[in-house]
Enzyme design. Structure first.
Site, PDB file in Angstrom:
ATOM      1  N   LEU A  13      98.998  62.971  22.000  1.00 36.48           N
ATOM      2  CA  LEU A  13     100.460  63.125  21.947  1.00 36.48           C
ATOM      3  C   LEU A  13     101.048  63.494  23.314  1.00 36.48           C
ATOM      4  O   LEU A  13     101.955  62.829  23.823  1.00 36.48           O
ATOM      5  CB  LEU A  13     100.780  64.219  20.901  1.00 36.48           C
ATOM      6  N   TYR A 140      89.315  78.252  16.888  1.00 38.62           N
ATOM      7  CA  TYR A 140      90.142  77.523  17.869  1.00 38.62           C
ATOM      8  C   TYR A 140      90.846  78.521  18.794  1.00 38.62           C
ATOM      9  O   TYR A 140      90.885  78.344  20.021  1.00 38.62           O
ATOM     10  CB  TYR A 140      91.147  76.684  17.094  1.00 38.62           C
TER      11      TYR A 140
HETATM   12  N1  LIG Z   1     100.227  69.164  18.994  1.00 41.29           N
HETATM   13  C1  LIG Z   1     100.715  70.407  18.993  1.00 41.29           C
HETATM   14  O1  LIG Z   1     101.617  70.733  18.207  1.00 41.29           O
HETATM   15  C2  LIG Z   1     100.190  71.422  19.992  1.00 41.29           C
HETATM   16  C3  LIG Z   1     100.814  72.683  20.023  1.00 41.29           C
HETATM   17  C4  LIG Z   1     100.405  73.606  20.973  1.00 41.29           C
HETATM   18  C5  LIG Z   1      99.381  73.289  21.858  1.00 41.29           C
HETATM   19  N2  LIG Z   1      98.767  72.066  21.789  1.00 41.29           N
HETATM   20  C6  LIG Z   1      97.701  71.790  22.773  1.00 41.29           C
HETATM   21  O2  LIG Z   1      98.178  70.747  23.616  1.00 41.29           O
HETATM   22  C7  LIG Z   1      97.078  69.937  24.064  1.00 41.29           C
HETATM   23  C8  LIG Z   1      97.372  68.481  23.761  1.00 41.29           C
HETATM   24  O3  LIG Z   1      97.570  68.349  22.364  1.00 41.29           O
HETATM   25  P1  LIG Z   1      97.857  66.937  21.666  1.00 41.29           P
HETATM   26  O4  LIG Z   1      98.674  67.244  20.442  1.00 41.29           O
HETATM   27  O5  LIG Z   1      98.313  65.958  22.679  1.00 41.29           O
HETATM   28  O6  LIG Z   1      96.386  66.562  21.169  1.00 41.29           O
HETATM   29  P2  LIG Z   1      95.900  65.219  20.461  1.00 41.29           P
HETATM   30  O7  LIG Z   1      97.014  64.267  20.297  1.00 41.29           O
HETATM   31  O8  LIG Z   1      95.134  65.644  19.245  1.00 41.29           O
HETATM   32  O9  LIG Z   1      94.881  64.648  21.531  1.00 41.29           O
HETATM   33  C9  LIG Z   1      93.678  65.310  21.822  1.00 41.29           C
HETATM   34  C10 LIG Z   1      93.094  64.655  23.030  1.00 41.29           C
HETATM   35  O10 LIG Z   1      91.854  65.313  23.373  1.00 41.29           O
HETATM   36  C11 LIG Z   1      90.851  64.314  23.553  1.00 41.29           C
HETATM   37  N3  LIG Z   1      89.541  64.879  23.260  1.00 41.29           N
HETATM   38  C12 LIG Z   1      89.163  65.537  22.132  1.00 41.29           C
HETATM   39  N4  LIG Z   1      87.856  65.878  22.215  1.00 41.29           N
HETATM   40  C13 LIG Z   1      87.398  65.428  23.418  1.00 41.29           C
HETATM   41  C14 LIG Z   1      86.147  65.449  24.078  1.00 41.29           C
HETATM   42  N5  LIG Z   1      85.067  66.027  23.529  1.00 41.29           N
HETATM   43  N6  LIG Z   1      86.049  64.878  25.307  1.00 41.29           N
HETATM   44  C15 LIG Z   1      87.131  64.280  25.873  1.00 41.29           C
HETATM   45  N7  LIG Z   1      88.344  64.244  25.314  1.00 41.29           N
HETATM   46  C16 LIG Z   1      88.479  64.796  24.079  1.00 41.29           C
HETATM   47  C17 LIG Z   1      91.248  63.207  22.596  1.00 41.29           C
HETATM   48  O11 LIG Z   1      90.619  61.987  22.968  1.00 41.29           O
HETATM   49  P3  LIG Z   1      90.492  60.790  21.856  1.00 41.29           P
HETATM   50  O12 LIG Z   1      91.880  60.322  21.564  1.00 41.29           O
HETATM   51  O13 LIG Z   1      89.683  59.778  22.527  1.00 41.29           O
HETATM   52  O14 LIG Z   1      89.829  61.418  20.672  1.00 41.29           O
HETATM   53  C18 LIG Z   1      92.765  63.186  22.803  1.00 41.29           C
HETATM   54  O15 LIG Z   1      93.102  62.471  23.969  1.00 41.29           O
HETATM   55  C19 LIG Z   1      95.831  70.473  23.347  1.00 41.29           C
HETATM   56  O16 LIG Z   1      95.119  71.302  24.237  1.00 41.29           O
HETATM   57  C20 LIG Z   1      96.390  71.286  22.185  1.00 41.29           C
HETATM   58  O17 LIG Z   1      95.531  72.344  21.845  1.00 41.29           O
HETATM   59  C21 LIG Z   1      99.155  71.122  20.870  1.00 41.29           C
END
Ligand SMILES: NC(=O)c1ccc[n+]([C@@H]2O[C@H](COP(=O)([O-])OP(=O)(O)OC[C@H]3O[C@@H](n4cnc5c(N)ncnc54)[C@H](OP(=O)(O)O)[C@@H]3O)[C@@H](O)[C@H]2O)c1
Length: 320
Positions: A13, A140
């Site tokens: 995202l 987490y």
């Molecule tokens: N979404 C929210 O509401 C939210 C809120 C607060 C903080 N955050 C934080 O913001 C950050 C980005 O979140 P997001 O929502 O963009 O996450 P997301 O859409 O779930 O994407 C997760 C990303 O991490 C990659 N990934 C997961 N495991 C991996 C591994 N072992 N090696 C390499 N890459 C890996 C995934 O790759 P693949 O696509 O190839 O699996 C994907 O690109 C995260 O750190 C999350 O904790 C998110």
């Protein structure tokens, strides 16, 4: 010489939002920087050797570290060992290599859901370690808290410019719209879409009363790039990235906004037999306002309308 900016979690995202927003920063940024977006298909960052190979190949000057093993309540509760070990190793490898390979600046992502369960509101940057996180996502949360500590230790011992950002609930294009694993806003969009398709009520679990702060992924991308390019003059420590306390909205209001986008507001029902979860997690954005006084957030009505539009127009690639 152009700088290499490496973005882990580039397929998610926030990674996709950064990709979309980079052109806004103008020709100079495009001319002076090469952006590399990494997904788990490129490198498994929980493996040190693969992480090192990535650093050797790209020699990044800057890192935005987004990659994380994330999930909803069910995934967090039932996979605590995996959530802890995956996130600890991914974060350990990224921070360790960013120092070893002399990265000039790293911006690493935490989340407001890792703050203590029992706290006072609004929460601010000083309160992260003041008590245990909620039992449901403690694996987490502890892994993410260790990321903050790891970055801080490198700042203290080596003067590394490693900072952490703490966003609230994020939403936008390329979100995970899975009904069970997705976060509340994208899951409600998917649910409303299906309800209208099947001509049944749009059922929202719980009373709709809990309050949340939602940040549009494009706004978050703008802030992260601003923090990355400020060369350490502005942000040298952890910062919460959130809309104001006044812009907190109830889940019920979010559901109604979504239903209105589908012209389905008359079929919304709240099923109070489901529990509500935490009533609120209000975060303070005082530090953000102080550092970026001119920043303007996208109105949530606009953000939701654009997200619904993206969901409808990209059914072939939507994660659901
Ligand atoms: N979404 C929210 O509401 C939210 C809120 C607060 C903080 N955050 C934080 O913001 C950050 C980005 O979140 P997001 O929502 O963009 O996450 P997301 O859409 O779930 O994407 C997760 C990303 O991490 C990659 N990934 C997961 N495991 C991996 C591994 N072992 N090696 C390499 N890459 C890996 C995934 O790759 P693949 O696509 O190839 O699996 C994907 O690109 C995260 O750190 C999350 O904790 C998110």
């Amino acid at each position: 010489m152009t700088n290499v900016i490496l973005i882990t979690g580039g397929s998610g995202l926030v990674g996709n939002a950064i990709k979309a927003i980079v052109p806004e920063f103008g020709g100079e940024v495009a001319k002076n920087n090469t952006f590399i977006y990494i997904s788990s298909a490129d490198y498994n960052l929980s493996v040190m050797n693969e992480t090192e190979q990535m650093f050797i190949k790209y020699k990044p000057d800057y890192v935005i570290h987004l990659a994380a093993c994330v999930g909803g309540l069910y995934k967090n509760m039932n996979n605590k060992v995996a959530m802890l070990e995956q996130n600890l190793t991914i974060n350990y490898n990224m921070v360790h290599c960013s120092h070893k390979f002399k990265v000039k600046k790293m911006v690493a992502f935490l989340s407001t859901c890792i703050f203590p369960d029992k706290t006072t509101y609004p929460i601010d940057e000083t309160m992260l370690h003041n008590g245990p996180p909620h039992f449901s996502n403690d694996a987490y949360a502890y892994a993410k808290r260790m990321l903050e500590i790891h970055c801080r230790m490198y700042r203290e011992n080596y003067g590394d410019n490693f900072v952490c950002v703490i966003p609230t609930n994020i939403y936008g294009h390329h979100d995970n719209f899975d009904l069970e694993d997705g976060h509340v806003l994208p899951a409600l969009i998917h649910k409303c879409f299906l309800a209208k398709q099947e001509n049944v009520d749009f059922i929202v679990r719980g009373s709709g009363k809990p309050m949340r702060q939602f940040i549009y992924s494009d706004d978050l991308a703008r802030l992260v790039l601003a923090i990355l390019f400020d060369n350490g003059e502005k942000i040298t420590d952890t910062i919460i990235l959130s809309v104001s306390e006044a812009d907190e909205v109830s889940i019920g209001d979010v559901a109604r906004k979504i239903a209105n986008c589908f012209d389905y507001g008359h079929r919304i029902r709240f099923d109070e037999s489901f529990s509500d979860g935490q009533y609120k997690k209000t975060a303070s954005n005082q530090l953000l306002v102080q550092k970026f006084p001119d920043f303007r957030f996208t109105d949530i009505d606009v953000g939701i309308a654009q997200t619904v539009k993206w969901f409808l127009q990209n059914q072939d690639i939507v994660r659901k």
